[in-house]
Design an enzyme around this catalytic site. Sequence first.
Site, PDB file in Angstrom:
ATOM      1  N   GLU A 193      13.157  58.542 -21.078  1.00 34.96           N
ATOM      2  CA  GLU A 193      13.376  58.880 -22.496  1.00 34.96           C
ATOM      3  C   GLU A 193      12.391  58.154 -23.408  1.00 34.96           C
ATOM      4  OE1 GLU A 193      15.093  56.778 -20.796  1.00 34.96           O
ATOM      5  OE2 GLU A 193      15.620  55.064 -22.076  1.00 34.96           O
ATOM      6  N   HIS A 204      12.849  54.359 -17.541  1.00 37.07           N
ATOM      7  CA  HIS A 204      13.285  55.001 -18.790  1.00 37.07           C
ATOM      8  C   HIS A 204      12.435  56.213 -19.177  1.00 37.07           C
ATOM      9  CE1 HIS A 204      15.992  51.756 -20.274  1.00 37.07           C
ATOM     10  NE2 HIS A 204      15.212  50.982 -19.546  1.00 37.07           N
ATOM     11  N   CYS A 216      18.340  52.991 -15.624  1.00 33.40           N
ATOM     12  CA  CYS A 216      18.321  51.532 -15.729  1.00 33.40           C
ATOM     13  C   CYS A 216      19.744  50.960 -15.696  1.00 33.40           C
ATOM     14  CB  CYS A 216      17.529  51.122 -16.968  1.00 33.40           C
ATOM     15  SG  CYS A 216      16.871  49.461 -16.815  1.00 33.40           S
TER      16      CYS A 216
HETATM   17  N1  GLN Z   1      19.012  44.292 -17.036  1.00 35.76           N
HETATM   18  C1  GLN Z   1      19.882  45.278 -17.606  1.00 35.76           C
HETATM   19  C2  GLN Z   1      21.270  45.264 -16.969  1.00 35.76           C
HETATM   20  O1  GLN Z   1      21.565  44.542 -16.096  1.00 35.76           O
HETATM   21  C3  GLN Z   1      19.287  46.673 -17.493  1.00 35.76           C
HETATM   22  C4  GLN Z   1      18.079  46.798 -18.415  1.00 35.76           C
HETATM   23  C5  GLN Z   1      17.876  48.167 -18.999  1.00 35.76           C
HETATM   24  O2  GLN Z   1      18.761  49.011 -18.989  1.00 35.76           O
HETATM   25  N2  GLN Z   1      16.703  48.368 -19.559  1.00 35.76           N
HETATM   26  O3  GLN Z   1      22.067  46.036 -17.391  1.00 35.76           O
END
Ligand code: GLN
Length: 205
Positions: free
Chosen positions: A183, A181, A86
């Site tokens: 995890e 994710h 992410c």
């Molecule tokens: N929207 C977040 C960002 O720009 C990422 C979201 C996340 O890691 N769950 O970093």
Amino acid sequence: MAGSTGASAPVGVLALQGDFREHAAVLRSFGADVISVRRPSELAQVSGLVIPGGESSVIDKLSRMFGVAEPLKEAIAAGLPVYGTCAGLIMLADRLVDAIAGQQSFGGLDIAVRRNAFGSQKDSFEVDIDIPELGEPAVHAVFIRAPVVDDVGERASVLGALEDGRVIAVEQGNLLGTSFHPEMTEDYRFHRRFYNRVLEVGFQR
Ligand code: GLN
């Protein structure tokens, strides 16, 4: 190495912001010796690194403030195995779309990543995704304000995509990235893939 079950050096989790504790727990479940990385001296000890989810613009700012951004870029270029989830995927992208003004990434993956790609209507969702490289069953993927990979350059390869074709998992050499994710689930096959690479590469400064 004291406390280590294997012969390898510790594995790091970038612990500036985000859900780094969950990643550390997954890696420990494999028997890895895990350390939190905030400073260059900690980064210098690790044979692999997970960059967690969180907020990429904050991870960017803190990594520069702690002086770990530049050494990490150098380590990535030198072949350090890294898994980004992410916000961590955003940090590994060479090119960012919809970043905040002045936001930087560590880079390494030859991809363009669009932040917050699902907008407010689909802030968070879960879906099963077939990842051929991981075999059966499909991966149950949890997306939270997730990015997507807008463009995959020649050096990167796609590991998985949504039904509409949007890419959400990529790999390039020792770098692995997912928009979602693992995890937060009980399926740690992506972490296992990363950790196998760490053991195989035996990265050292
Ligand atoms: N929207 C977040 C960002 O720009 C990422 C979201 C996340 O890691 N769950 O970093």
